[in-house]
Design an enzyme around this catalytic site. Structure first.
Site, short mmCIF file in Angstrom:
data_model
loop_
_atom_site.label_atom_id
_atom_site.label_comp_id
_atom_site.label_asym_id
_atom_site.label_seq_id
_atom_site.Cartn_x
_atom_site.Cartn_y
_atom_site.Cartn_z
N GLY A 231 0.76 -1.25 0.00
CA GLY A 231 0.00 0.00 0.00
C GLY A 231 0.78 1.28 0.00
O GLY A 231 0.29 2.30 0.49
N GLU A 274 -4.24 -3.20 5.71
CA GLU A 274 -5.48 -2.81 5.04
C GLU A 274 -5.29 -2.67 3.54
O GLU A 274 -6.22 -2.92 2.76
CB GLU A 274 -6.03 -1.51 5.64
CG GLU A 274 -5.49 -0.22 5.06
CD GLU A 274 -4.00 0.01 5.30
OE1 GLU A 274 -3.37 0.69 4.48
OE2 GLU A 274 -3.47 -0.48 6.31
N ASP A 275 -4.10 -2.31 3.10
CA ASP A 275 -3.83 -2.13 1.67
C ASP A 275 -3.99 -3.44 0.92
O ASP A 275 -4.69 -3.51 -0.10
CB ASP A 275 -2.42 -1.55 1.47
CG ASP A 275 -1.39 -2.23 2.36
OD1 ASP A 275 -1.66 -3.34 2.87
OD2 ASP A 275 -0.31 -1.65 2.54
N ASN A 276 -3.36 -4.49 1.44
CA ASN A 276 -3.46 -5.79 0.79
C ASN A 276 -4.88 -6.34 0.85
O ASN A 276 -5.36 -6.96 -0.11
CB ASN A 276 -2.49 -6.77 1.47
CG ASN A 276 -2.42 -8.10 0.76
OD1 ASN A 276 -3.22 -8.98 1.00
ND2 ASN A 276 -1.44 -8.23 -0.12
#
Length: 458
Positions: A231, A274-276
């Site tokens: 991210g 959270e990005d993944n």
């Protein structure tokens, strides 16, 4: 031992040796694919036609930059957002605290670039344990555009990055049914690290991100059989994100309406990565795909000790273990030292080829491929003055890979931004209490470098 007893034993060794060489070939094929794809993608960066288009003819983009404290190279990182060659964007810079040390820099840049549609948003909205998501919620809610570009505060980007990313995001799916290309939902950028402080941990992190990490990351995204996104720099549509919640279950017609629960960015506050998870949700729940741009996210690395590097890697291995257990268990067998031991032993048993001849050849070829990936991302050859220090950092990274993995695999707790978390299913986290088996493996974790750490805590 009789001949009949020896035959099954020999067959078993031959089989294991054959499997070892096949696996060696597979890993090398993945590495060479990453190297080849890096050469094709990053050694030239064409200018997008969107850079010279009128603002009314291009899609608007909201750039979201969550900030906390004085990150390394912060002024230059943020300034790169103001200098984007794109005719229609707004820039939202968010901090959780009105006394945050990043605010004076933000205000200097706002004064320097009055023509840029930029503003600062102060105050977080708590939706989960992830501080970055909490910091982004208000900016995300107040953004006026459907396309959002989330950029970490320790990342700088080239002026043409946004235009080229929008080109990819809005590229229509292929009409050829044999290609089965679905709509692109996420455009992301591979991190390219540069250490501006000559500490050991910073050098090792630089060597890791620019070689092994980049090589595998690019290869996986080239074959596009699985979601693989970090991210540092991600571009996606809010209208897509508002349809997913991170359960990773494919949606059928009407299921998004019928299923209760939070959706959108706030649904991902329960994850550490959270990005993944956002990328995986778009991939699995909506059956959409991702693509890499030809640009890189220039990741500035500050004062990172060797201990900081170790515990940073431990943290993300433990998170990944709960998100993709099989890939995490296989990881040591893709590293050069373990892989060379497997292949060298297998080759010696099957052909009698000596280890002393195989190992130097293996490592020479491995580092030449890694150097080629590095130079593709950098778009220049590594200067001779830097090669010796790079090789030392590269060797340290290779030697540390297995011990770090062993330390990480036995434990479920991590330190992040001064707080301790327990990793749960799919990378969800909760605040951890004291004690437990996981505590045996936490020693030293509090020294881990925080990329969002305030200067006075560094």
């Amino acid at each position: 031992m009789s001949g009949q007893d020896a035959l099954p034993s020999d067959l078993w060794r031959i089989s294991l040796s054959t499997v070892g060489l096949v696996w060696y070939t597979v890993v090398w094929s993945i590495g060479l694919l990453g190297c080849s794809a890096a050469r094709k993608r990053y050694r030239s960066r064409p200018r997008s036609p969107l850079t010279s288009a009128s603002s009314s003819s291009v899609s608007g983009v909201s750039i979201l930059r969550p900030l906390k404290g004085l990150d390394t190279n912060l002024y230059e990182n943020l300034e790169s957002s103001f200098k984007q060659e794109y005719p229609n964007f707004e820039l939202l810079l968010s901090v959780a605290d009105e006394n945050d040390q990043a605010l004076p820099i933000v205000r200097d840049l706002l004064a320097k670039y009055p023509a840029v549609n930029a503003r600062v948003i102060i105050g977080e909205h708590i939706v989960g344990v992830n501080p970055k998501v909490n910091n982004l919620i208000r900016s995300y809610s107040e953004a006026v555009n459907d396309i959002v570009w989330v950029l970490d505060s320790n990342v700088a980007v080239a002026p043409g990055t946004l235009a080229r990313a929008v080109d990819i995001l809005e590229r229509p799916p292929s009409s050829d049914p044999t290609l089965a290309r679905r709509r692109i939902a996420v455009v992301h950028h591979v991190p390219f690290a540069f250490a501006n402080q000559l500490t050991l941990g910073a050098r090792i992190e630089e060597a890791f991100l620019n070689t092994n990490h980049a090589k595998m990351y690019i290869a996986i995204n080239t074959v596009a059989v699985e979601s693989c996104v970090v991210g540092k720099s991600n571009l996606y549509r809010r209208s897509d994100l508002e349809r997913v919640d991170g359960n990773l279950k494919p949606q059928t017609s009407g299921s998004a309406v019928s299923q209760p629960g939070e959706r959108g960015l706030q649904a991902f506050g329960r994850f550490l990565a959270e990005d993944n998870m956002i990328a995986s949700a778009l991939w699995y729940e909506l059956d959409l795909r991702h693509d890499l741009s030809c640009d890189v996210a220039q990741n500035a690395i500050g004062n990172m000790s060797c201990s900081d590097y170790v515990w940073r890697r431990v943290r993300w291995i433990r998170v990944r273990k709960h998100m993709s257990l099989l890939a995490t268990l296989v990881e040591p067998f893709t590293e050069s030292i373990v892989l060379s031991a497997i292949a060298g032993t297998s080759l010696r048993y099957l052909t009698g080829f000596p280890l002393w001849a195989f190992l130097p050849t293996h490592f020479l070829c491995w580092i030449l491929v890694d150097l080629d990936v590095y130079e593709s991302l950098a778009s220049y050859s590594l200067p001779p003055s830097k090669r010796l220090s790079f090789l030392a950092a590269w060797l340290a990274r290779e030697l540390l890979a297995l011990p770090i993995w062993l330390l990480a695999i036995f434990g479920d707790e991590v330190e992040w931004r001064g707080k301790r978390y327990q990793i749960l299913r799919n990378g969800e986290v909760k605040r951890a209490g004291g004690g437990g088996v996981g505590g045996w493996f936490r020693w030293g974790a509090r020294r881990e470098l925080d990329q969002y750490q305030r200067l006075d805590h560094a």
